[in-house]
Design an enzyme around this catalytic site. Structure first.
Site, PDB file in Angstrom:
ATOM      1  N   CYS A 111      46.932  10.195  37.137  1.00  0.00           N
ATOM      2  CA  CYS A 111      46.363  11.129  36.168  1.00  0.00           C
ATOM      3  C   CYS A 111      45.506  10.325  35.207  1.00  0.00           C
ATOM      4  O   CYS A 111      45.910   9.253  34.761  1.00  0.00           O
ATOM      5  CB  CYS A 111      47.486  11.844  35.416  1.00  0.00           C
ATOM      6  SG  CYS A 111      46.896  12.971  34.126  1.00  0.00           S
ATOM      7  N   LEU A 112      44.339  10.856  34.885  1.00  0.00           N
ATOM      8  CA  LEU A 112      43.437  10.131  33.983  1.00  0.00           C
ATOM      9  C   LEU A 112      44.032   9.979  32.578  1.00  0.00           C
ATOM     10  O   LEU A 112      43.574   9.152  31.801  1.00  0.00           O
ATOM     11  CB  LEU A 112      42.085  10.844  33.902  1.00  0.00           C
ATOM     12  CG  LEU A 112      41.262  10.843  35.201  1.00  0.00           C
ATOM     13  CD1 LEU A 112      40.064  11.774  35.063  1.00  0.00           C
ATOM     14  CD2 LEU A 112      40.814   9.437  35.573  1.00  0.00           C
ATOM     15  N   HIS A 127      48.563  20.806  33.563  1.00  0.00           N
ATOM     16  CA  HIS A 127      47.998  20.367  32.274  1.00  0.00           C
ATOM     17  C   HIS A 127      47.842  21.540  31.304  1.00  0.00           C
ATOM     18  O   HIS A 127      47.912  21.349  30.087  1.00  0.00           O
ATOM     19  CB  HIS A 127      46.619  19.732  32.488  1.00  0.00           C
ATOM     20  CG  HIS A 127      46.666  18.293  32.922  1.00  0.00           C
ATOM     21  ND1 HIS A 127      47.170  17.299  32.133  1.00  0.00           N
ATOM     22  CD2 HIS A 127      46.248  17.687  34.060  1.00  0.00           C
ATOM     23  CE1 HIS A 127      47.067  16.135  32.762  1.00  0.00           C
ATOM     24  NE2 HIS A 127      46.509  16.339  33.938  1.00  0.00           N
ATOM     25  N   GLY A 129      40.058  15.815  39.480  1.00  0.00           N
ATOM     26  CA  GLY A 129      40.174  17.041  38.700  1.00  0.00           C
ATOM     27  C   GLY A 129      40.336  16.684  37.241  1.00  0.00           C
ATOM     28  O   GLY A 129      40.643  15.534  36.897  1.00  0.00           O
TER      29      GLY A 129
END
Ligand code: NI
Length: 191
Positions: free
Chosen positions: A104-105, A149, A51
């Site tokens: 998480c990126l 986010h 995502g």
């Protein structure tokens, strides 16, 4: 269509910490917002993420993309068809929670995060069509992560600090036990 992946903003970038602004349905139909959505999807796929939220590509607007395809590295993850959610609202259905280990990126660490098992998600798709559905388990966790986010919340805010680990150390010390536990959880609750 040309792939236009954007760099993923990293923790410390103020855009990850603000509250993103809603998207007006009239604006959603315009070429600028449609192009931003294309960038969001392309960037998620290029980074092999499950995502991505618009602030992670530097855009402080309430849009997320979610997609989980078959991935031999994450055999326990239920598939999620490509979903673009505009102005998503999440409502927990009850108090049941589970502990997920999330990455998480935008953060170079993984950690254990407590999430609701069952949530209602309401959103507009990229064509402005309203959706109202119930998601459970790891899929519910993914939705909660991405929607966090939009309010400037990152996994380091929610994680048990003692569980924070780099990806390498997670693989070395924790991955096997996590996969065993989460596979049983997915069998129990489904996706
Ligand atoms: Ni994330």
């Amino acid at each position: 269509m040309a792939v236009s992946a954007c760099p993923i903003r990293q923790i410390g970038d103020p855009v990850l910490r603000g509250v993103a602004a809603p998207i007006d349905p009239a604006e959603l139909a315009g070429p600028e917002m449609q192009s931003m959505i294309d960038d969001l999807v392309d960037s998620m796929r290029a980074a092999h993420g499950a995502g991505l939220a618009a602030p992670q590509i530097g855009i402080a607007r309430r849009a997320v993309a979610i997609e989980v395809e078959d991935n031999p590295r994450y055999p326990y993850k239920p598939r999620i068809p490509l979903t673009v959610a505009i102005n998503p609202v999440i409502t927990p259905l009850d108090d049941e929670t589970f502990v997920n280990n999330e990455g998480c990126l935008s953060v170079p660490l993984r950690g254990d995060v407590t999430r609701h098992v069952s949530v209602r998600v309401q959103y507009l798709d990229r064509h402005g069509v309203a959706h109202d559905q119930i998601v459970r388990g790891l899929t519910a966790g993914t939705w909660q992560h991405e929607c966090d986010h939009l309010d400037g919340t990152l996994i380091v805010d929610r994680a048990d600090p003692a569980t924070l680990a780099t990806w390498d150390e997670f693989d070395r010390h924790h991955r096997a036990a996590f996969v065993e536990r989460i596979t049983q959880f997915v069998r129990r609750v489904g996706s």
